[in-house]
Write an enzyme that holds these catalytic residues in place. Structure first.
Site, PDB file in Angstrom:
ATOM      1  CG  ASP A  99      -0.360  -0.209   2.530  1.00 32.07           C
ATOM      2  OD1 ASP A  99       0.880  -0.379   2.609  1.00 32.07           O
ATOM      3  OD2 ASP A  99      -1.091  -0.207   3.537  1.00 32.07           O
ATOM      4  CG  ASP A 102       6.515   6.168   6.261  1.00 35.24           C
ATOM      5  OD1 ASP A 102       7.159   7.172   5.921  1.00 35.24           O
ATOM      6  OD2 ASP A 102       5.968   6.080   7.374  1.00 35.24           O
ATOM      7  CE  LYS A 130       3.070   8.424   4.876  1.00 34.79           C
ATOM      8  NZ  LYS A 130       3.082   8.214   6.327  1.00 34.79           N
ATOM      9  CG  PHE A 151      -0.976   8.347   9.544  1.00 37.05           C
ATOM     10  CD1 PHE A 151       0.034   7.397   9.588  1.00 37.05           C
ATOM     11  CD2 PHE A 151      -2.293   7.924   9.691  1.00 37.05           C
ATOM     12  CE1 PHE A 151      -0.254   6.059   9.775  1.00 37.05           C
ATOM     13  CE2 PHE A 151      -2.595   6.578   9.891  1.00 37.05           C
ATOM     14  CZ  PHE A 151      -1.572   5.653   9.937  1.00 37.05           C
ATOM     15  CB  VAL A 152      -2.738   8.953   3.796  1.00 35.61           C
ATOM     16  CG1 VAL A 152      -2.186  10.318   3.430  1.00 35.61           C
ATOM     17  CG2 VAL A 152      -1.738   7.862   3.406  1.00 35.61           C
ATOM     18  CG  ASP A 158      -4.589   0.131   9.207  1.00 33.76           C
ATOM     19  OD1 ASP A 158      -3.620   0.095   8.432  1.00 33.76           O
ATOM     20  OD2 ASP A 158      -4.511  -0.251  10.392  1.00 33.76           O
ATOM     21  NE  ARG A 164      -7.176  -2.681   7.371  1.00 31.36           N
ATOM     22  CZ  ARG A 164      -5.859  -2.590   7.451  1.00 31.36           C
ATOM     23  NH1 ARG A 164      -5.188  -2.003   6.490  1.00 31.36           N
ATOM     24  NH2 ARG A 164      -5.214  -3.054   8.490  1.00 31.36           N
TER      25      ARG A 164
HETATM   26  P1  IMP Z   1       7.499   1.422   6.047  1.00 28.92           P
HETATM   27  O1  IMP Z   1       7.925   0.080   6.541  1.00 28.92           O
HETATM   28  O2  IMP Z   1       7.844   2.515   7.014  1.00 28.92           O
HETATM   29  O3  IMP Z   1       7.940   1.739   4.632  1.00 28.92           O
HETATM   30  O4  IMP Z   1       5.937   1.464   6.095  1.00 28.92           O
HETATM   31  C1  IMP Z   1       5.136   0.699   5.316  1.00 28.92           C
HETATM   32  C2  IMP Z   1       3.899   0.252   6.066  1.00 28.92           C
HETATM   33  O5  IMP Z   1       3.549   1.149   7.115  1.00 28.92           O
HETATM   34  C3  IMP Z   1       2.737   0.245   5.118  1.00 28.92           C
HETATM   35  O6  IMP Z   1       2.558  -1.009   4.532  1.00 28.92           O
HETATM   36  C4  IMP Z   1       1.585   0.669   6.007  1.00 28.92           C
HETATM   37  O7  IMP Z   1       0.964  -0.480   6.559  1.00 28.92           O
HETATM   38  C5  IMP Z   1       2.190   1.501   7.102  1.00 28.92           C
HETATM   39  N1  IMP Z   1       2.072   2.959   6.854  1.00 28.92           N
HETATM   40  C6  IMP Z   1       3.075   3.834   6.582  1.00 28.92           C
HETATM   41  N2  IMP Z   1       2.611   5.082   6.417  1.00 28.92           N
HETATM   42  C7  IMP Z   1       1.266   5.002   6.569  1.00 28.92           C
HETATM   43  C8  IMP Z   1       0.203   5.988   6.494  1.00 28.92           C
HETATM   44  O8  IMP Z   1       0.384   7.184   6.222  1.00 28.92           O
HETATM   45  N3  IMP Z   1      -1.052   5.497   6.714  1.00 28.92           N
HETATM   46  C9  IMP Z   1      -1.328   4.188   6.992  1.00 28.92           C
HETATM   47  N4  IMP Z   1      -0.365   3.250   7.059  1.00 28.92           N
HETATM   48  C10 IMP Z   1       0.916   3.649   6.854  1.00 28.92           C
HETATM   49 MG    MG Z   2      -1.090  -0.810   7.756  1.00 33.23          MG
END
Ligand code: IMP
Ligand code: MG
Length: 181
Positions: A99, A102, A130, A151-152, A158, A164
């Site tokens: 999804d 980040d 992001k 944060f979206v 979610d 969702r």
């Molecule tokens: P990362 O491991 O920091 O790259 O984050 C990825 C995971 O964090 C995604 O698969 C989401 O489940 C969650 N996530 C990161 N940013 C957001 C947001 O803005 N809204 C909701 N879930 C997020």
């Molecule tokens: Mg999530």
């Protein structure tokens, strides 16, 4: 439903249009070769369901679960891959669907786990990216939309398991980003 959002970043129509473009881009890369799609659930469920129907290459589907943020809007611990995939992906073309990118930790962890199973190739398709400095450098092969570092929720994303089902992607109101019951 929309009153939990501060602003809408991506509308339903924009999602629909981009989905067809992504399906085309992906189908052009793989052609008639079969793709083993690995969807990172729960967040990528809705995106995966829509995306798959725009891909014309043959597809197999499985899901993988990664430990989530829980009731927080920022990652506290390193993500962990929970359970494994059932598909035999040795010698196959794998497309990971997630999804949002980040910090980059989740996708890097999933790539690491999948790579151990000797696939022919690994690519990724991520709905949202992001715009921020990633803690783990990672470049997705296919990206839906680039969004600001906020944060979206919605379209599968979610906060503490909620929102969702909102059909657009929007910024969750600040005051709702801390209450998790
Ligand atoms: P990362 O491991 O920091 O790259 O984050 C990825 C995971 O964090 C995604 O698969 C989401 O489940 C969650 N996530 C990161 N940013 C957001 C947001 O803005 N809204 C909701 N879930 C997020
Ligand atoms: Mg999530």
């Amino acid at each position: 439903m929309f009153n939990v959002l501060d602003e809408i970043l991506v509308t339903e129509q924009q999602i629909r249009m981009r989905m067809h473009e992504l399906g085309k881009e992906i189908s052009e890369v793989y052609g008639d070769s079969e793709i083993s799609v690995i969807s990172i659930v729960n967040g990528a469920i809705i995106f995966t369901a829509d995306l798959l129907r725009t891909i014309t290459s043959p597809v197999r589907l499985d899901c993988i679960r990664v430990s989530s943020y829980g009731n927080s809007t920022t990652p506290e611990t390193a993500p962990e891959v929970l359970g494994n995939i059932g598909l035999d992906i040795a010698g196959r073309h794998v497309l990971i669907v997630d999804d949002i990118l980040d910090t980059g930790k989740t996708i890097s962890q999933v790539v690491h786990v999948i790579d151990k199973q000797n696939p022919l190739s690994i690519r990724s398709c991520i709905l949202l990216e992001k715009l921020r400095t990633r803690q783990v450098a990672y470049q997705a092969d296919f990206v839906g939309f680039s969004i600001p570092n906020k944060f979206v929720v919605g379209y599968g994303l979610d906060f503490a398991g909620r929102y969702r089902n909102i059909p657009v992607i929007g910024v969750l109101k600040e005051e709702l980003q801390s209450v998790a019951v």
